[in-house]
Design a protein around this motif. Structure first.
Motif: not given
Length: 257
Positions: A48, A92, A155, A173-174, A177, A206
């Motif tokens: 990150s 994220q 998201k 970024d992820e 999640s 990820t």
């Protein structure tokens, strides 16, 4: 064809006491339009930090190296200049923006990036279409940005932004999640639509391989203790799923927390 080039990037985080803690220790990476790069690594490896350093987060201080986009010095640009140059970050943890509607936010962003306002007669249809493709109720365009949105809606809204803003390079970024299987599939389909245009290069960060079942990477980079320690093709992700990160982490200190 656009190219993001990262050379020997070294980054430290600013601690509350003012000291700098080194996180990235010389990262080299090249991402071109139409390519999908997966950055995979355990918690605390600095993934990150790489994303936010590219985007220009003030918490992180560049202590060495270069980042260029089509030959232009990204590190010399302000955050908004980076966005206008064609960089995009899907966060994220997307933040809420009270008092600003999704519709106004997106039209303002599109105007800033393109240098002119989108035509009203076509923009409404483009916005509606992008939201429907991401299984979002178009009525949500009148709500404040991310306010009261579920984790999955936040998201999906990030990917709506990416579809409409059409960046040269997108850093995710992820994004996987907190998503259930259905939401992960919908989000992945949106990412693939952007990727399939050939105009956007993707840097997908990820921990897990499950999103890579839907978004096939061209390149996989293993990230441990602030460095890329191994690179390969999609088969490397399968190896990580089978074996984990233990052999990479052994003997290496964590980059961050």
């Amino acid at each position: 064809m656009s190219t993001l080039e990262i050379r020997d990037l070294k980054v430290s985080v600013k601690l509350p006491d003012g000291e700098l803690k080194p996180i990235l220790h010389g990262v080299d990476l090249t991402v071109k339009s139409g390519e999908t790069h997966a950055i995979m690594g355990p918690n605390g490896s600095g993934k990150s930090t790489l994303a936010y350093s590219i985007a220009g987060h003030p918490k992180y201080e560049i202590t060495g190296g270069t980042v260029t986009l089509d030959g232009e010095d990204v590190l010399a640009m302000s955050v908004d200049e980076r966005a206008r140059a064609g960089l995009f970050l899907a966060m994220q943890y997307p933040v809420e923006v009270p008092g600003v509607s999704v519709a106004n936010f997106l039209r303002t962003a599109k105007t800033a990036i393109d240098g002119e306002a989108p035509k009203l007669r076509t923009w409404a249809g483009e916005l509606r279409g992008a939201m429907e493709r991401l299984h979002m109720d178009p009525a949500m365009a009148q709500r404040n940005v991310n306010e009261g949105f579920s984790g999955g809606e936040k998201k999906r809204h990030e990917i709506v932004q990416m579809e409409l803003l059409k960046p040269k390079i997108a850093v995710l970024d992820e994004t996987d999640s907190g998503l259930d299987v259905d939401a992960l599939r919908v989000v992945s389909e949106g990412v693939n639509r952007v990727r399939d245009t050939g105009a956007t290069g993707l840097l997908l960060i990820t921990h897990y391989t499950r999103i890579l079942r839907y978004i096939k990477p061209d390149f996989v980079h293993v990230f441990v203790a602030g460095r890329i320690v191994e690179e390969g093709g999609p088969e490397l992700a399968d190896k990580l799923e089978a074996e984990g990160y233990e052999r990479y982490v052994a003997g290496a200190g964590a980059a961050t927390v």
